[in-house]
Design a protein around this motif. Sequence first.
Motif, PDB file in Angstrom:
ATOM      1  N   ASP B 334       8.188  13.489 -46.782  1.00  0.00           N
ATOM      2  CA  ASP B 334       7.976  15.077 -47.212  1.00  0.00           C
ATOM      3  C   ASP B 334       9.063  15.419 -46.166  1.00  0.00           C
ATOM      4  OD1 ASP B 334       6.750  14.508 -44.991  1.00  0.00           O
ATOM      5  OD2 ASP B 334       5.334  15.997 -45.236  1.00  0.00           O
ATOM      6  N   ALA B 335       9.786  14.743 -45.444  1.00  0.00           N
ATOM      7  CA  ALA B 335      10.844  15.442 -44.336  1.00  0.00           C
ATOM      8  C   ALA B 335      11.714  14.338 -44.101  1.00  0.00           C
ATOM      9  CB  ALA B 335      10.084  15.929 -43.223  1.00  0.00           C
ATOM     10  N   LEU B 354       9.285  24.508 -37.160  1.00  0.00           N
ATOM     11  CA  LEU B 354       8.215  24.382 -38.410  1.00  0.00           C
ATOM     12  C   LEU B 354       7.064  25.018 -37.975  1.00  0.00           C
ATOM     13  CD1 LEU B 354       9.296  20.655 -39.531  1.00  0.00           C
ATOM     14  CD2 LEU B 354      10.096  22.831 -40.552  1.00  0.00           C
ATOM     15  N   ARG B 359       4.496  25.416 -41.114  1.00  0.00           N
ATOM     16  CA  ARG B 359       4.840  24.535 -42.196  1.00  0.00           C
ATOM     17  C   ARG B 359       4.203  23.179 -42.081  1.00  0.00           C
ATOM     18  NH1 ARG B 359      10.635  24.891 -44.717  1.00  0.00           N
ATOM     19  NH2 ARG B 359       9.858  22.949 -45.633  1.00  0.00           N
ATOM     20  N   GLU B 361       4.890  20.074 -42.610  1.00  0.00           N
ATOM     21  CA  GLU B 361       5.500  18.827 -42.043  1.00  0.00           C
ATOM     22  C   GLU B 361       5.643  18.708 -40.564  1.00  0.00           C
ATOM     23  OE1 GLU B 361       6.630  21.398 -44.041  1.00  0.00           O
ATOM     24  OE2 GLU B 361       8.011  20.665 -45.805  1.00  0.00           O
TER      25      GLU B 361
END
Lengths: 478, 478
Positions: B334-335, B354, B359, B361
């Motif tokens: 995802d990142a 983040l 977030r 992530e």
Amino acid sequence: MLHAVILAGGSGTRFWPLSREKMPKQLLHILGDKSMLAMTVDRVVSLVPEEQIWTVTTRSQAGEIKREFSNQGYTKIRILEEPAGRNTAAAIGLAAVQILRDDPEGIMIVLPADHYIEDKARFLDLLSVGREVAQAKWLVTLGITPTHPETGYGYIRRGKSIDLFGPNDLEVEAFKVAQFTEKPNPEVAEEYMRAGDYFWNSGIFLWQANHFLEEMQNFLPEHHKGLFEVVEALGDPKPDLERAKEIYESFEAISVDYGIMESSKRVAMLSAEVGWSDVGSWAALKGIMENNKDGNVIKGNVLTVDTHRSVLYAQDRLIAAMGLEDMVVVDTDDALLICPEKESQHVKGIVGQLIKEGREEAVTHRKVPKPWGAYKVLDRGEAYQLKWLDVFPGERLSLQSHEHRAEHWIVVAGRATVTLDGRIFTVEQGEHIHIPRQSTHRIENQGSEKLRMIEIQTGDYLGEDDITRYEDDYGRSS
Amino acid sequence: MLHAVILAGGSGTRFWPLSREKMPKQLLHILGDKSMLAMTVDRVVSLVPEEQIWTVTTRSQAGEIKREFSNQGYTKIRILEEPAGRNTAAAIGLAAVQILRDDPEGIMIVLPADHYIEDKARFLDLLSVGREVAQAKWLVTLGITPTHPETGYGYIRRGKSIDLFGPNDLEVEAFKVAQFTEKPNPEVAEEYMRAGDYFWNSGIFLWQANHFLEEMQNFLPEHHKGLFEVVEALGDPKPDLERAKEIYESFEAISVDYGIMESSKRVAMLSAEVGWSDVGSWAALKGIMENNKDGNVIKGNVLTVDTHRSVLYAQDRLIAAMGLEDMVVVDTDDALLICPEKESQHVKGIVGQLIKEGREEAVTHRKVPKPWGAYKVLDRGEAYQLKWLDVFPGERLSLQSHEHRAEHWIVVAGRATVTLDGRIFTVEQGEHIHIPRQSTHRIENQGSEKLRMIEIQTGDYLGEDDITRYEDDYGRSS
């Protein structure tokens, strides 16, 4: 009448990993919400009615191009499938022969499907003037006024002015072409800039179909003869695809520039300042797209820290870029490209290597467009595979069966009409249906909304070839 | 007896996006097939029996650490959960008080869970000598012989030689510590290198637990008093977690270096040349891991063209790197992180940003480890969510129900025992079961192989909080 011929056969490896063999550059939405192909149509549709727009493409891209036009509300554009890939002389010639049959006096504008033009109004002015010049039996090409000493393009040296109609309102000048040149080295490119009478060869042309074919008869006589035979073979009542392919494949794969333009004595050039770009690499986007305050071109889920003058294309996943300068980063579901901007023209090399290794990442995306919608593989395991399938309203998949795998379907949006061993079931959102091994089955979306299903395949063998189709993807029985 | 105390409470934002709040550096497999924590145990287990290895960690990491030890076949290592995070003086003190109760003469080796040591044999020699020095009532620290003028570490200046036992076979010298210093600027670091009597402060210590606690009483008397009360409160028969937390939270968050080592008059140093690294950033891997012929450290699905001296970590997706020099690229589900090597120490800043944006992530991976196995979200839509769930043999999820969502489960590996509204079903590979909204349900793997299920959640509301649990993740009724 005026016709537009859009050349849309390119594979566009330069935009990998966004472009793939089955998703070429002209179908990408890199410049906004629309494909470059649709933008090409938009640009000329005020001048050329839809029925007189012809798209020349390959068999494998034709379906996706139809879908794209239909999505954009273009239903009357004609699509010519080349029997094989034989460069631009043959592709343009094929369109010319077709146009000639409909319209013996027809004038054609030839447009690559994947170029960008900023000043659309000026571009239309140029086409209007070009039409007049073409009617006077010139092969007209647009010469782009160079903005920098580019070494990646061929150049055109202009000759004497052609005064057909005196000074026109649009202040467009036409010139006889003195010479076409190869891509220059940097010193020569600098000289061309200084000289002032060299222009970039845009690959955008105007001419009368019959005049073009005359010149083809002079300089590529085998093409000329063969193309009439090809169109004959493709015609009603009984198209002979084999014969058409056989002839077409016999053509030398030569560009229209080498094959005709460089030999013809009747080539004119209009000098064009329209903000043209052939969008030849990821780096080219910096000159076209909006740059943010750090000079970056950004699309999608991107976080930048101390990053400047870079092109950053994300999809779902977050890209965190820190301390980058003049870099290109393009992320897709299954492949990621990272390179300095100046290397981005060499992406072809990577694609070549992937093709040599037989890797999927060169050919398709995880999301695969289909005439009936699309599917995407989400996960794979030893004895299972997981997909979503989207079926457009009114569409259906082929009736099929599998020898080795069973399937579970769960409808997560819309409503499915499922045919299973002759019986018909309606599967509502949130519901499940099991498709046993060897059963004949079909999914259909009879509703007006998108249908999305989750498919879980289970079994010992899940190969793509474990399928018996009782009709093709367009619903035609086979 | 000899005890090892492993400090495993760190969050390790420096290895984002591979490390997350819930997947700290010591649990990552960046250096090979094992976690850095397991490698830390491996390094000393020949010297210290498992029962005398203590791991100090946080509540939130304890479950995952237990799982990791159990995967590596370590079943007797003791895990101490800190009631709160209060830096190393408190964490080490907590272990010292526990060890003292079992073993009044016990000697402890203190080891960070996330360091790398190349020369394990030499390291064990040092620990053997250190043990002798510790028995003579010294607080022993390993001073690493610097290999370059590093500005990121604190330094130790050695004083007079300590001759406890004459020249030993192992040729290890012990010195009184003259001074601890802060991280130097580049000029000072150069001076330290030239001087030859400065060493890196490794954070690896040896001492008698009772002697350490005496020094703690001298220099951190509140810690000393409080820690005995904490261990009392945590003890049988009735652990009072609230009380323990309250006392622990009252401690100053101070490191053992500042709090004790810099004040004590009884600090000795062993000079250590063991190929030590604190693995402080992605760039540090180049000094530890095997470099390929282009000087790259590569893991996973990576294609390089003209790329040198870079760290490239892929997972499933292909990373195509072209023309990169001294870059770090780390890809996860995802990142994705991209930065020049010299910036990789600043990854913390991205994680901070983040976290500020709330977030995911920064916190978890798409694959989320659980005491019973793991799950991963594969796809999300407006009214559905798709996961796989892996359940280890013998494990089960909590008995639960959902107010708003229904679930479809398909078993794709192994066999599930499903409890549904009090009835028990066996679901074989390839089979499906539907879990209606509001039904109580549980999955269990009674087999000896891994169970993998695909879960499709459907409904209007799919929030994580739409769950009523009738027991916790360890199967205890609540």
